[in-house]
Design a protein around this motif. Structure first.
Motif, PDB file in Angstrom:
ATOM      1  N   GLY A  51     -16.491 -24.330 -35.978  1.00 16.46           N
ATOM      2  CA  GLY A  51     -16.927 -22.982 -35.612  1.00 16.46           C
ATOM      3  C   GLY A  51     -18.170 -22.580 -36.381  1.00 16.46           C
ATOM      4  O   GLY A  51     -19.119 -23.363 -36.510  1.00 16.46           O
ATOM      5  N   SER A  52     -18.167 -21.382 -36.934  1.00 22.27           N
ATOM      6  CA  SER A  52     -19.339 -20.931 -37.711  1.00 22.27           C
ATOM      7  C   SER A  52     -19.004 -20.902 -39.212  1.00 22.27           C
ATOM      8  O   SER A  52     -19.595 -20.155 -39.975  1.00 22.27           O
ATOM      9  CB  SER A  52     -19.774 -19.544 -37.232  1.00 22.27           C
ATOM     10  N   SER A  53     -18.042 -21.744 -39.611  1.00 24.08           N
ATOM     11  CA  SER A  53     -17.545 -21.649 -40.998  1.00 24.08           C
ATOM     12  C   SER A  53     -18.423 -22.378 -42.021  1.00 24.08           C
ATOM     13  O   SER A  53     -18.277 -22.171 -43.216  1.00 24.08           O
ATOM     14  CB  SER A  53     -16.118 -22.199 -41.068  1.00 24.08           C
ATOM     15  N   ILE A  54     -19.344 -23.264 -41.569  1.00 26.56           N
ATOM     16  CA  ILE A  54     -20.164 -23.969 -42.561  1.00 26.56           C
ATOM     17  C   ILE A  54     -21.381 -23.102 -42.881  1.00 26.56           C
ATOM     18  O   ILE A  54     -22.468 -23.248 -42.311  1.00 26.56           O
ATOM     19  CB  ILE A  54     -20.559 -25.381 -42.082  1.00 26.56           C
ATOM     20  N   LEU A  55     -21.153 -22.184 -43.804  1.00 28.77           N
ATOM     21  CA  LEU A  55     -22.224 -21.253 -44.188  1.00 28.77           C
ATOM     22  C   LEU A  55     -23.259 -21.975 -45.029  1.00 28.77           C
ATOM     23  O   LEU A  55     -22.934 -22.892 -45.782  1.00 28.77           O
ATOM     24  CB  LEU A  55     -21.629 -20.095 -44.988  1.00 28.77           C
ATOM     25  N   LEU A  56     -24.500 -21.523 -44.891  1.00 29.00           N
ATOM     26  CA  LEU A  56     -25.605 -22.155 -45.612  1.00 29.00           C
ATOM     27  C   LEU A  56     -26.119 -21.200 -46.686  1.00 29.00           C
ATOM     28  O   LEU A  56     -26.400 -20.032 -46.391  1.00 29.00           O
ATOM     29  CB  LEU A  56     -26.720 -22.508 -44.628  1.00 29.00           C
ATOM     30  N   ASP A  57     -26.245 -21.704 -47.895  1.00 26.60           N
ATOM     31  CA  ASP A  57     -26.762 -20.854 -48.967  1.00 26.60           C
ATOM     32  C   ASP A  57     -28.250 -21.176 -49.178  1.00 26.60           C
ATOM     33  O   ASP A  57     -28.797 -22.094 -48.557  1.00 26.60           O
ATOM     34  CB  ASP A  57     -25.904 -20.993 -50.234  1.00 26.60           C
ATOM     35  N   PRO A  58     -28.924 -20.430 -50.041  1.00 24.33           N
ATOM     36  CA  PRO A  58     -30.361 -20.673 -50.226  1.00 24.33           C
ATOM     37  C   PRO A  58     -30.691 -22.100 -50.687  1.00 24.33           C
ATOM     38  O   PRO A  58     -31.720 -22.657 -50.290  1.00 24.33           O
ATOM     39  CB  PRO A  58     -30.747 -19.637 -51.295  1.00 24.33           C
ATOM     40  N   TYR A  59     -29.822 -22.710 -51.504  1.00 21.47           N
ATOM     41  CA  TYR A  59     -30.067 -24.093 -51.944  1.00 21.47           C
ATOM     42  C   TYR A  59     -30.043 -25.038 -50.739  1.00 21.47           C
ATOM     43  O   TYR A  59     -30.870 -25.950 -50.629  1.00 21.47           O
ATOM     44  CB  TYR A  59     -29.018 -24.503 -52.980  1.00 21.47           C
ATOM     45  N   ASP A  60     -29.091 -24.809 -49.834  1.00 18.83           N
ATOM     46  CA  ASP A  60     -29.021 -25.645 -48.622  1.00 18.83           C
ATOM     47  C   ASP A  60     -30.310 -25.526 -47.819  1.00 18.83           C
ATOM     48  O   ASP A  60     -30.833 -26.523 -47.302  1.00 18.83           O
ATOM     49  CB  ASP A  60     -27.851 -25.192 -47.723  1.00 18.83           C
ATOM     50  N   ILE A  61     -30.793 -24.295 -47.694  1.00 20.22           N
ATOM     51  CA  ILE A  61     -31.996 -24.087 -46.875  1.00 20.22           C
ATOM     52  C   ILE A  61     -33.229 -24.673 -47.558  1.00 20.22           C
ATOM     53  O   ILE A  61     -34.093 -25.259 -46.898  1.00 20.22           O
ATOM     54  CB  ILE A  61     -32.168 -22.579 -46.558  1.00 20.22           C
ATOM     55  N   TYR A  62     -33.290 -24.562 -48.883  1.00 22.79           N
ATOM     56  CA  TYR A  62     -34.383 -25.204 -49.621  1.00 22.79           C
ATOM     57  C   TYR A  62     -34.388 -26.703 -49.299  1.00 22.79           C
ATOM     58  O   TYR A  62     -35.414 -27.289 -48.954  1.00 22.79           O
ATOM     59  CB  TYR A  62     -34.195 -24.968 -51.124  1.00 22.79           C
ATOM     60  N   GLN A  63     -33.204 -27.333 -49.399  1.00 22.13           N
ATOM     61  CA  GLN A  63     -33.100 -28.782 -49.162  1.00 22.13           C
ATOM     62  C   GLN A  63     -33.415 -29.145 -47.714  1.00 22.13           C
ATOM     63  O   GLN A  63     -34.119 -30.113 -47.436  1.00 22.13           O
ATOM     64  CB  GLN A  63     -31.680 -29.273 -49.504  1.00 22.13           C
ATOM     65  N   MET A  64     -32.882 -28.359 -46.789  1.00 20.74           N
ATOM     66  CA  MET A  64     -33.065 -28.700 -45.368  1.00 20.74           C
ATOM     67  C   MET A  64     -34.508 -28.496 -44.925  1.00 20.74           C
ATOM     68  O   MET A  64     -35.081 -29.332 -44.225  1.00 20.74           O
ATOM     69  CB  MET A  64     -32.120 -27.876 -44.491  1.00 20.74           C
ATOM     70  N   THR A  65     -35.113 -27.371 -45.335  1.00 22.38           N
ATOM     71  CA  THR A  65     -36.495 -27.115 -44.893  1.00 22.38           C
ATOM     72  C   THR A  65     -37.445 -28.135 -45.532  1.00 22.38           C
ATOM     73  O   THR A  65     -38.388 -28.599 -44.906  1.00 22.38           O
ATOM     74  CB  THR A  65     -36.930 -25.672 -45.224  1.00 22.38           C
ATOM     75  N   LYS A  66     -37.146 -28.511 -46.782  1.00 22.99           N
ATOM     76  CA  LYS A  66     -37.994 -29.487 -47.468  1.00 22.99           C
ATOM     77  C   LYS A  66     -37.891 -30.868 -46.803  1.00 22.99           C
ATOM     78  O   LYS A  66     -38.887 -31.487 -46.453  1.00 22.99           O
ATOM     79  CB  LYS A  66     -37.553 -29.572 -48.930  1.00 22.99           C
TER      80      LYS A  66
END
Ligand code: SF4
Ligand code: SF4
Length: 226
Positions: free
Chosen positions: A40-55
């Motif tokens: 579902g929508s349970s895998i929430l993304l935190d700022p560290y995740d977004i830093y890693q993914m966008t990089k």
């Protein structure tokens, strides 16, 4: 995300730190991708995740938000947004009739394993926050693999500089608790909306400088909003 759970029902009743061994090794998940589907929508993304993914994906948050991967089940959107405890937070999307994470490849393996989100690294561990700190607990019924081996929590997570990361996790959790309580207690719809959008912008949409340390930037962003 706040959850009211009975620890005796979901766990082995123990609390763990990063240096503890937990019987959760699953032979590299061989042949299984259960926790990458139907979440579902349970895998929430935190700022560290977004830093890693966008990089690592070389795409901005906004590009990831509007990114449509073409998969076996048609066009798949990578990230979605949801209201969680009063705040707007991003999550990994499950897509298609089989509700698969869009990063699950045809061999049933994670295509972003090296920079997968913290939630994915944690599973089947959870975190319980108490008295200004947190501990890990083992959700013993979540992973169905049998013959599990003992693994040290810090090895399982595989995150460099874990002490710093754990402090970030705690500070992010505390920030969300405070901001969430404020918006839930407010009757000013405009202010609530503005808080949600500011949080989304500052921590997720506003690009990070990949030449700089993530944590330095996170605490600068935190200063902006408190
Ligand atoms: S359910 Fe267990 S074995 Fe299956 S992918 Fe998740 S952690 Fe690995
Ligand atoms: S990012 Fe990887 S580990 Fe996480 S749910 Fe998707 S495929 Fe699974």
């Amino acid at each position: 995300m706040k959850r009211n759970i009975d620890m005796n029902e979901v766990s082995d009743g123990k609390l763990y730190t990063a240096n503890d061994m937990v019987k959760m090794g699953c032979n590299d998940c061989s042949g299984c991708s259960d926790c990458c589907t139907g979440m579902g929508s349970s895998i929430l993304l935190d700022p560290y995740d977004i830093y890693q993914m966008t990089k690592n994906l070389n795409r901005s948050f906004d590009q990831l938000m509007s990114c449509n991967l073409v998969g076996e089940e048609g066009t798949l959107r990578v990230i979605g947004l949801d209201i969680v405890d009063g705040l707007i937070l991003p999550h990994l999307n499950m897509a298609g009739v089989r509700e698969r994470c869009t990063f699950l490849n045809e061999e049933g393996r994670c295509s972003i394993h090296g920079f997968r989100p913290g939630f994915c690294r944690l599973f089947p561990l959870g975190r319980i926050y108490e008295n200004g700190t947190f501990h890990y607990f083992h959700q013993v019924y979540e992973c169905k693999k049998s013959h599990r081996t003992k693994v040290k929590v810090n090895k399982w997570l595989g995150i460099p500089n874990l002490k710093k990361y754990e402090q970030f996790v705690l500070d992010w959790h505390d920030f969300l608790e405070t901001a969430g309580a404020e918006v839930r207690g407010s009757s000013d719809e405009n202010a609530v909306k503005q808080t949600g959008l500011s949080l989304l912008y500052v921590f997720y949409r506003k690009p990070y400088d990949f030449q700089r340390d993530f944590y330095e930037q996170f605490y600068e962003k935190l200063e902006e909003l408190i």
